[in-house]
Design a protein around this motif. Structure first.
Motif, PDB file in Angstrom:
ATOM      1  N   GLU A   1     -17.308  20.382 -53.207  1.00 38.30           N
ATOM      2  CA  GLU A   1     -16.587  19.195 -52.733  1.00 38.30           C
ATOM      3  C   GLU A   1     -16.452  18.153 -53.837  1.00 38.30           C
ATOM      4  O   GLU A   1     -15.413  17.499 -53.975  1.00 38.30           O
ATOM      5  N   LEU A   2     -17.500  17.997 -54.646  1.00 37.07           N
ATOM      6  CA  LEU A   2     -17.444  17.048 -55.758  1.00 37.07           C
ATOM      7  C   LEU A   2     -16.404  17.475 -56.800  1.00 37.07           C
ATOM      8  O   LEU A   2     -15.668  16.638 -57.336  1.00 37.07           O
ATOM      9  N   CYS A   3     -16.335  18.759 -57.078  1.00 42.62           N
ATOM     10  CA  CYS A   3     -15.338  19.264 -58.030  1.00 42.62           C
ATOM     11  C   CYS A   3     -13.929  19.015 -57.514  1.00 42.62           C
ATOM     12  O   CYS A   3     -13.035  18.601 -58.268  1.00 42.62           O
ATOM     13  N   LYS A   4     -13.733  19.253 -56.231  1.00 42.87           N
ATOM     14  CA  LYS A   4     -12.410  19.047 -55.644  1.00 42.87           C
ATOM     15  C   LYS A   4     -12.041  17.565 -55.654  1.00 42.87           C
ATOM     16  O   LYS A   4     -10.897  17.197 -55.970  1.00 42.87           O
ATOM     17  N   LYS A   5     -13.007  16.730 -55.325  1.00 43.23           N
ATOM     18  CA  LYS A   5     -12.763  15.289 -55.276  1.00 43.23           C
ATOM     19  C   LYS A   5     -12.367  14.731 -56.637  1.00 43.23           C
ATOM     20  O   LYS A   5     -11.494  13.859 -56.740  1.00 43.23           O
ATOM     21  N   HIS A   6     -13.000  15.228 -57.688  1.00 41.67           N
ATOM     22  CA  HIS A   6     -12.785  14.676 -59.035  1.00 41.67           C
ATOM     23  C   HIS A   6     -11.878  15.562 -59.906  1.00 41.67           C
ATOM     24  O   HIS A   6     -11.834  15.384 -61.123  1.00 41.67           O
ATOM     25  N   ASP A   7     -11.164  16.477 -59.252  1.00 46.72           N
ATOM     26  CA  ASP A   7     -10.209  17.345 -59.965  1.00 46.72           C
ATOM     27  C   ASP A   7     -10.855  18.103 -61.120  1.00 46.72           C
ATOM     28  O   ASP A   7     -10.317  18.210 -62.234  1.00 46.72           O
ATOM     29  N   VAL A   8     -12.034  18.629 -60.879  1.00 49.57           N
ATOM     30  CA  VAL A   8     -12.745  19.456 -61.867  1.00 49.57           C
ATOM     31  C   VAL A   8     -12.546  20.914 -61.482  1.00 49.57           C
ATOM     32  O   VAL A   8     -12.907  21.328 -60.373  1.00 49.57           O
ATOM     33  N   THR A   9     -11.954  21.686 -62.378  1.00 51.38           N
ATOM     34  CA  THR A   9     -11.640  23.089 -62.094  1.00 51.38           C
ATOM     35  C   THR A   9     -12.805  23.984 -62.497  1.00 51.38           C
ATOM     36  O   THR A   9     -13.357  23.855 -63.597  1.00 51.38           O
TER      37      THR A   9
ATOM     38  N   PRO B   1     -16.599  33.217 -60.461  1.00 56.96           N
ATOM     39  CA  PRO B   1     -17.317  32.890 -59.226  1.00 56.96           C
ATOM     40  C   PRO B   1     -17.874  31.471 -59.282  1.00 56.96           C
ATOM     41  O   PRO B   1     -18.366  31.027 -60.320  1.00 56.96           O
ATOM     42  N   THR B   2     -17.807  30.774 -58.158  1.00 55.83           N
ATOM     43  CA  THR B   2     -18.234  29.375 -58.095  1.00 55.83           C
ATOM     44  C   THR B   2     -19.718  29.297 -57.728  1.00 55.83           C
ATOM     45  O   THR B   2     -20.099  28.847 -56.643  1.00 55.83           O
ATOM     46  N   THR B   3     -20.558  29.757 -58.634  1.00 59.36           N
ATOM     47  CA  THR B   3     -22.004  29.677 -58.421  1.00 59.36           C
ATOM     48  C   THR B   3     -22.458  28.246 -58.670  1.00 59.36           C
ATOM     49  O   THR B   3     -21.757  27.441 -59.291  1.00 59.36           O
ATOM     50  N   ASN B   4     -23.656  27.933 -58.197  1.00 61.84           N
ATOM     51  CA  ASN B   4     -24.192  26.586 -58.388  1.00 61.84           C
ATOM     52  C   ASN B   4     -24.304  26.245 -59.877  1.00 61.84           C
ATOM     53  O   ASN B   4     -24.017  25.115 -60.287  1.00 61.84           O
ATOM     54  N   ALA B   5     -24.735  27.214 -60.664  1.00 64.56           N
ATOM     55  CA  ALA B   5     -24.907  26.972 -62.102  1.00 64.56           C
ATOM     56  C   ALA B   5     -23.569  26.655 -62.764  1.00 64.56           C
ATOM     57  O   ALA B   5     -23.467  25.728 -63.586  1.00 64.56           O
ATOM     58  N   ARG B   6     -22.521  27.389 -62.425  1.00 62.01           N
ATOM     59  CA  ARG B   6     -21.215  27.169 -63.027  1.00 62.01           C
ATOM     60  C   ARG B   6     -20.609  25.842 -62.565  1.00 62.01           C
ATOM     61  O   ARG B   6     -19.988  25.116 -63.350  1.00 62.01           O
ATOM     62  N   LEU B   7     -20.789  25.497 -61.284  1.00 60.29           N
ATOM     63  CA  LEU B   7     -20.267  24.234 -60.774  1.00 60.29           C
ATOM     64  C   LEU B   7     -20.955  23.040 -61.450  1.00 60.29           C
ATOM     65  O   LEU B   7     -20.303  22.068 -61.844  1.00 60.29           O
TER      66      LEU B   7
END
Length: 649
Positions: A497-505, A509-515
């Motif tokens: 949700e934070l990535c989506k909110k701040h336009d971070v691509t 795979p969207t693992t916790n480490a990668r996010l």
């Protein structure tokens, strides 16, 4: 009365004819003089002679004195054999010949015994002048050897190459052999150090003879002097060649006319200084060591594609490029000396690995024919180096190439150079101090200051460097508070949700480490302009680092960021074999779920840890990026001699 009248009439007619003849004769005379003067003006242009012609001076040639241009090698009118001397006297003779013919024609009679008509006289004079012109042209012929040659620099590259091949083959067929070696008394750098400022303009040291060598970058002619600019070892030196200093005119001509830009030559001569104050070597002998068959660009080479694909040409044409790679070598030397002075041992570990480990990256795959198995180009030497520490080599380091099958951009290349070292009985706090000490002193030594300007950004390497804890800094930037359990599925939802909110691509795979890595890159790392340590990474981002002694869920790890880019990565090493095996298994699960950069289980390394790894700190530095920073280049291809390029069709 009638007789007297006839005599008077005859006298008038005779006077009229005499007057007309005199006028015609003067006209012919002036036309001849004008034709002769025009003819000599044309011949003067053809020969490019600087000899001063006057109306009554003779062009030297028959006496053995060549009327040559000061621009040695340009055409000249000289003694070509009997009958080739062209003089003003010859033209005066032609002028007299025309006048004499006119006098004879006035006295001649036609078949009827009558004086020749005006038209007949004009016809015969015209035929006579035509014959004289033909004779003059036969006498004034510039030999083919003196005809103006086509300027090689005006040819297209293909034609130039073909002509060069022909001329070099002709030279070989004449018996010339390119020398297998060439003795020099000093380099161009040492020549300049020894003589620059010690010779007055226009003087030379005739008692000293030096032998130097280099590549011709410029060739120009002024009068009877030929000037060359030669380069070697990054230094330029002017060569002055004059026929007066060679054994003969023939030697001077033979040794100079074959030389072109790009040729490698040896020079024997005296140290000197031109009248303009340029340090030079006054040549008495020039030796072609190796010809350049291809046409060099007339000016500096700007096209990036050509520069990267033909780095040798880039180095020839752009002297500043050499300085970048000299700086790169100096950086590597400084790192090596720093570690050797602290009793580190330099080692080499395998490039071909059976398991790609030591970092989170996608490897290159190759095949070993003899063993009949696929292997991987190493993505890091870490696991091998730590095995050496297990074996008792307490301080080891390696400087070498790593290979990661990932993207190519301004700061990434599939193969790159790093230095990694491992130090027993130390932790990441020791490495923080060593990093500050090494880099700040290196920058000061190589640039003369702690201040570096990179891409119009001022960067200060004055120690100590700023230190930032990763998770608290991210929380502050985002205005949130994370739970201690950074591995939970609930945390994954929050991070997405934070990535989506701040336009971070974040590509899957969207693992916790990668996010987390993407968010930290956008809100923490990008704000680090001056050298900044981003510290205490989560365990899920650091599978090989030791657990933090005070903070649960974190590790004793730091990365050094400068101007938003990572330069160093270091941590206290995990030496618990049970914990290490567990983390490898978690990484293997991530790999199976689609994370191609996740590490695999390395059984050999786990067995080595089971033999006991002392408390150890490990450190890695990117040589390429540091070279970019100190040379003020924002493209990694500028600091790689042969960067990865897609083949041309």
């Amino acid at each position: 009365a009638m007789k007297a009248w006839r005599l008077l009439l005859a006298a008038i007619v005779a006077a009229d004819w005499s007057c007309r003849a005199e006028i015609l004769g003067q006209t012919a005379k002036m036309a001849s003089i004008s034709s002769t003067y025009s003819h000599f003006q044309n011949e003067k242009k053809k020969s490019r002679s600087l000899c001063q012609l006057s109306r009554f001076s003779r062009i030297r040639g028959g006496s053995g004195q060549d009327c040559q241009s000061d621009a040695g090698g340009l055409p000249s009118i000289s003694n070509q054999g009997q009958g080739d001397d062209i003089t003003i006297q010859d033209n005066l003779d032609a002028e007299n010949s025309t006048a004499q013919l006119l006098e004879r024609l006035k006295l001649e009679k036609d078949e009827d015994g009558k004086p020749l008509s005006k038209n007949e006289i004009k016809r015969r004079l015209k035929a006579h002048e035509k014959e004289l012109k033909k004779m003059s042209q036969n006498k004034i012929q510039i030999p083919k050897s003196q005809e103006k040659k086509e300027d090689d620099e005006d040819l297209d590259p293909t034609r130039y190459f073909e002509n060069r091949i022909v001329s070099v083959n002709k030279l070989k067929n004449s018996g010339y052999r390119f020398p297998p070696r060439y003795d020099i008394t000093m380099s161009l750098t040492n020549f300049r150090k020894k003589y620059d400022g010690n010779i007055n303009p226009g003087d030379q040291i005739s008692s000293v003879e030096e032998r130097v060598a280099g590549r011709i970058t410029q060739k120009r002619q002024q009068g009877r002097l030929i000037f060359y600019d030669v380069r070697s070892d990054g230094e330029r030196l002017q060569i002055m060649a004059s026929s007066a200093n060679f054994e003969s005119e023939e030697q001077f001509r033979d040794q100079n006319e074959i030389l072109r830009r790009g040729d490698l030559i040896g020079v024997v001569g005296h140290p000197g200084c031109s009248k303009s104050g340029e340090l030079s070597i006054i040549a008495r002998e020039l030796t072609l060591l190796s010809p350049c068959l291809r046409m060099l660009p007339k000016h500096s080479l700007k096209d990036q594609e050509t520069r990267y694909r033909q780095r040798y040409l880039d180095l020839i044409m752009n002297p500043n490029v050499r300085e970048t790679f000299v700086l790169r070598s100096s950086i590597i030397q400084e790192v090596r000396e720093y570690l050797i002075q602290r009793n580190f041992l330099e080692v080499e570990t395998p490039i071909l690995n059976t398991v790609p480990g030591g970092a989170n990256a996608k490897p290159f795959i190759t095949h070993h024919n003899e063993l009949g198995m696929d292997m991987y180009l190493r993505i890091a030497p870490e696991l091998y180096l730590k095995q050496l520490v297990v074996g008792g080599l307490d301080r080891v380091f390696e400087i070498g190439r790593l290979f990661r099958n990932e993207g190519i951009d301004m700061t990434h290349n599939p193969e790159f150079t790093t230095c990694e070292f491992y130090m027993a009985y130390a932790d990441y706090e020791d490495l923080l101090c060593m990093t500050e000490d090494m880099l700040s002193n290196m920058v000061k030594k190589l640039t003369g200051s702690y201040i570096v300007v990179y891409n119009n950004q001022t960067i200060d390497f004055t120690p100590p460097f700023r230190r930032v804890q990763m998770i608290p800094a991210l929380e502050e930037a985002l205005g949130v508070k994370f739970s201690e359990d950074l591995e939970s599925s609930n945390m994954n939802t929050i991070l997405m949700e934070l990535c989506k909110k701040h336009d971070v691509t974040c590509p899957p795979p969207t693992t916790n480490a990668r996010l987390l890595d993407k968010l930290v890159g956008a809100f923490v790392e990008s704000k680090c302009i001056n050298p900044t340590f981003v510290m205490d990474h989560p365990i899920i981002m650091s599978p090989l680092a030791r657990n933090h002694r005070n903070c649960s869920g974190l590790t004793e790890r730091f990365e050094l960021f400068i101007n938003g880019m990572e330069y160093c990565n270091a941590y206290s090493e995990l030496n618990d074999p049970v914990e290490q095996r567990k983390r490898f298994e978690q990484q293997a699960l991530s790999h199976a779920s689609g994370d191609a950069e996740a590490q695999l289980l390395d059984e050999n390394f786990c067995v080595a840890l089971e033999h006991g790894l002392p408390p150890t700190a490990g450190w890695g530095l990117g040589i390429d990026r540091l070279t970019m920073l100190l040379s003020n280049n924002n493209n990694i291809k500028e600091v790689l001699l042969f960067p990865a390029m897609k083949p041309q069709d």
